[in-house]
Design an enzyme around this catalytic site. Structure first.
Site, PDB file in Angstrom:
ATOM      1  N   SER A 148       3.321 -20.590 -13.530  1.00 27.38           N
ATOM      2  CA  SER A 148       1.950 -21.064 -13.705  1.00 27.38           C
ATOM      3  C   SER A 148       1.978 -22.073 -14.849  1.00 27.38           C
ATOM      4  O   SER A 148       2.974 -22.155 -15.579  1.00 27.38           O
ATOM      5  CB  SER A 148       1.084 -19.853 -14.070  1.00 27.38           C
ATOM      6  N   TYR A 161      -1.380 -12.303 -18.783  1.00 27.46           N
ATOM      7  CA  TYR A 161      -0.838 -13.137 -17.699  1.00 27.46           C
ATOM      8  C   TYR A 161       0.050 -14.241 -18.279  1.00 27.46           C
ATOM      9  O   TYR A 161       1.154 -14.491 -17.795  1.00 27.46           O
ATOM     10  CB  TYR A 161      -2.027 -13.720 -16.929  1.00 27.46           C
TER      11      TYR A 161
HETATM   12  P1  NAD Z   1      -2.773 -14.436  -4.250  1.00 27.87           P
HETATM   13  O1  NAD Z   1      -3.528 -13.342  -4.900  1.00 27.87           O
HETATM   14  O2  NAD Z   1      -3.178 -14.861  -2.915  1.00 27.87           O
HETATM   15  O3  NAD Z   1      -1.223 -14.114  -4.208  1.00 27.87           O
HETATM   16  C1  NAD Z   1      -0.619 -13.121  -4.931  1.00 27.87           C
HETATM   17  C2  NAD Z   1      -0.126 -12.093  -3.953  1.00 27.87           C
HETATM   18  O4  NAD Z   1       0.626 -11.139  -4.693  1.00 27.87           O
HETATM   19  C3  NAD Z   1      -1.253 -11.344  -3.230  1.00 27.87           C
HETATM   20  O5  NAD Z   1      -1.079 -11.447  -1.840  1.00 27.87           O
HETATM   21  C4  NAD Z   1      -1.098  -9.914  -3.727  1.00 27.87           C
HETATM   22  O6  NAD Z   1      -1.408  -8.943  -2.772  1.00 27.87           O
HETATM   23  C5  NAD Z   1       0.375  -9.897  -4.088  1.00 27.87           C
HETATM   24  N1  NAD Z   1       0.688  -8.803  -4.981  1.00 27.87           N
HETATM   25  C6  NAD Z   1      -0.008  -8.361  -6.063  1.00 27.87           C
HETATM   26  N2  NAD Z   1       0.581  -7.279  -6.571  1.00 27.87           N
HETATM   27  C7  NAD Z   1       1.680  -7.042  -5.818  1.00 27.87           C
HETATM   28  C8  NAD Z   1       2.688  -6.052  -5.843  1.00 27.87           C
HETATM   29  N3  NAD Z   1       2.704  -5.071  -6.768  1.00 27.87           N
HETATM   30  N4  NAD Z   1       3.657  -6.103  -4.911  1.00 27.87           N
HETATM   31  C9  NAD Z   1       3.652  -7.081  -3.978  1.00 27.87           C
HETATM   32  N5  NAD Z   1       2.740  -8.039  -3.893  1.00 27.87           N
HETATM   33  C10 NAD Z   1       1.746  -8.008  -4.808  1.00 27.87           C
HETATM   34  O7  NAD Z   1      -2.857 -15.666  -5.259  1.00 27.87           O
HETATM   35  P2  NAD Z   1      -2.158 -17.094  -5.253  1.00 27.87           P
HETATM   36  O8  NAD Z   1      -3.099 -17.974  -5.961  1.00 27.87           O
HETATM   37  O9  NAD Z   1      -1.651 -17.498  -3.928  1.00 27.87           O
HETATM   38  O10 NAD Z   1      -0.969 -16.803  -6.262  1.00 27.87           O
HETATM   39  C11 NAD Z   1       0.393 -16.834  -5.881  1.00 27.87           C
HETATM   40  C12 NAD Z   1       1.228 -17.006  -7.119  1.00 27.87           C
HETATM   41  O11 NAD Z   1       0.908 -18.262  -7.742  1.00 27.87           O
HETATM   42  C13 NAD Z   1       0.963 -15.937  -8.175  1.00 27.87           C
HETATM   43  O12 NAD Z   1       2.183 -15.569  -8.772  1.00 27.87           O
HETATM   44  C14 NAD Z   1       0.074 -16.642  -9.183  1.00 27.87           C
HETATM   45  O13 NAD Z   1       0.205 -16.097 -10.459  1.00 27.87           O
HETATM   46  C15 NAD Z   1       0.596 -18.069  -9.093  1.00 27.87           C
HETATM   47  N6  NAD Z   1      -0.379 -19.088  -9.518  1.00 27.87           N
HETATM   48  C16 NAD Z   1      -1.516 -19.353  -8.819  1.00 27.87           C
HETATM   49  C17 NAD Z   1      -2.372 -20.357  -9.260  1.00 27.87           C
HETATM   50  C18 NAD Z   1      -3.628 -20.716  -8.535  1.00 27.87           C
HETATM   51  O14 NAD Z   1      -4.360 -21.598  -8.990  1.00 27.87           O
HETATM   52  N7  NAD Z   1      -3.926 -20.134  -7.391  1.00 27.87           N
HETATM   53  C19 NAD Z   1      -2.092 -21.068 -10.414  1.00 27.87           C
HETATM   54  C20 NAD Z   1      -0.932 -20.762 -11.118  1.00 27.87           C
HETATM   55  C21 NAD Z   1      -0.090 -19.779 -10.653  1.00 27.87           C
END
Ligand code: NAD
Length: 266
Positions: A148, A161
């Site tokens: 991130s 986080y």
């Molecule tokens: P998201 O919530 O759709 O994806 C995260 C996934 O992780 C979910 O499907 C959730 O069920 C799964 N998860 C949570 N706990 C878990 C566990 N114990 N075991 C297995 N799976 C688990 O959100 P996203 O935005 O697609 O995020 C994906 C990645 O990108 C994450 O690591 C997030 O931190 C990172 N991220 C997202 C953004 C953003 O703007 N969306 C920005 C920076 C980083």
């Protein structure tokens, strides 16, 4: 293998579809059970099955499996099932993550810190530890950790986080250094504002905390983005495809921002 791929507008699903386009056999995984996604009750494994079916319909190979990354027992079970169905894991994408417990620094409880640690840092570490010996014996592999801007800097309100995402980028470099001689490449992709359900939910929370409409919050947040908008999950998936494929063969130990040009904060 992609950890955390169930959400329909999530980054993990976009990565699964993109890597399949490049010919990867895909195991897409996520927590079992129901979740409220974009305001609707969903069964995550059903969502995973839909993604795997979409890949198979396009001529690719894909399976969907439940996996809780915080459980080493579950990781071993899942990896055995992947190996039986598709062969050993050659590319691991640690995409599972959670903003849960993000709060003001002084009010974030030890339990919230621990929960954030387990999903955002310990889970990715355990998955990497589980696949590296096989990659070593086969002469190489790729590990791509989804960090991130919180891997690179900090903004208020995301203490746990941010600490975990910094840790993720840190252990990625350790893997790159320790296992480069074995042909294992490890990098962190650092999304900025990406228009997923998780990001939309964070916008709503911050707007509530600041007592402003969501539209005003979006205008203020994206004012600091050179491209003046959030990115799409597919933008992150392109970066992962680069690091997972032949073009990324001499790139290891980096943290690659996919942010539209934004300062990661302090
Ligand atoms: P998201 O919530 O759709 O994806 C995260 C996934 O992780 C979910 O499907 C959730 O069920 C799964 N998860 C949570 N706990 C878990 C566990 N114990 N075991 C297995 N799976 C688990 O959100 P996203 O935005 O697609 O995020 C994906 C990645 O990108 C994450 O690591 C997030 O931190 C990172 N991220 C997202 C953004 C953003 O703007 N969306 C920005 C920076 C980083």
């Amino acid at each position: 293998m992609i950890a955390g791929g169930a959400t329909p507008r999530g980054i993990g699903r976009a990565i699964a579809l993109r890597l399949a386009q490049d010919g990867a056999q895909v195991a897409v995984t996520d927590l079992p059970g129901a979740a409220v996604i974009a305001g609707a009750d969903c069964d995550r494994v059903t969502l995973l099955e839909e993604t795997a079916a979409e890949i198979r319909t396009s001529g690719g190979q894909a399976i969907a499996l439940p996996l809780d990354v915080t459980s080493s027992k579950d990781i071993n079970r899942c990896l055995s099932e992947i190996e039986a169905a598709l062969g050993p894991v050659g590319i691991l994408v640690n995409n599972a993550g959670s903003l849960a417990g993000s709060a003001d620094f002084l009010t974030t409880t030890p339990a919230q810190w621990e929960a954030s640690f387990r999903v955002n840092l310990l889970g990715p570490v355990m998955l990497a530890q589980a696949v590296i010996p096989g990659m070593q014996s086969r002469g190489g592999g790729r590990i791509i950790n989804i960090g991130s801007t919180g891997s690179l800097g900090a903004e208020p309100g995301f203490g746990a986080y941010t600490a975990m995402k910094h840790g993720l980028a840190g252990f990625s470099k350790t893997i790159a250094a320790e296992f480069g001689p074995d042909g294992i490449l490890c990098n962190t992709v650092c999304p900025g504002y990406i228009a997923t359900d998780m990001h939309t939910a964070a916008n709503a929370r911050l707007a509530g905390e600041q007592g402003i409409p969501v539209e005003e919050l979006r205008r203020r947040r994206y004012a600091s983005v050179a491209l003046r908008d959030a990115g799409q999950p597919e933008d992150v998936a392109e970066a992962v495809a680069y690091l997972a494929g032949p073009a990324g063969a001499y790139v290891t130990g980096i943290s690659l921002p996919v942010t539209g040009g934004v300062s990661p904060g302090i």
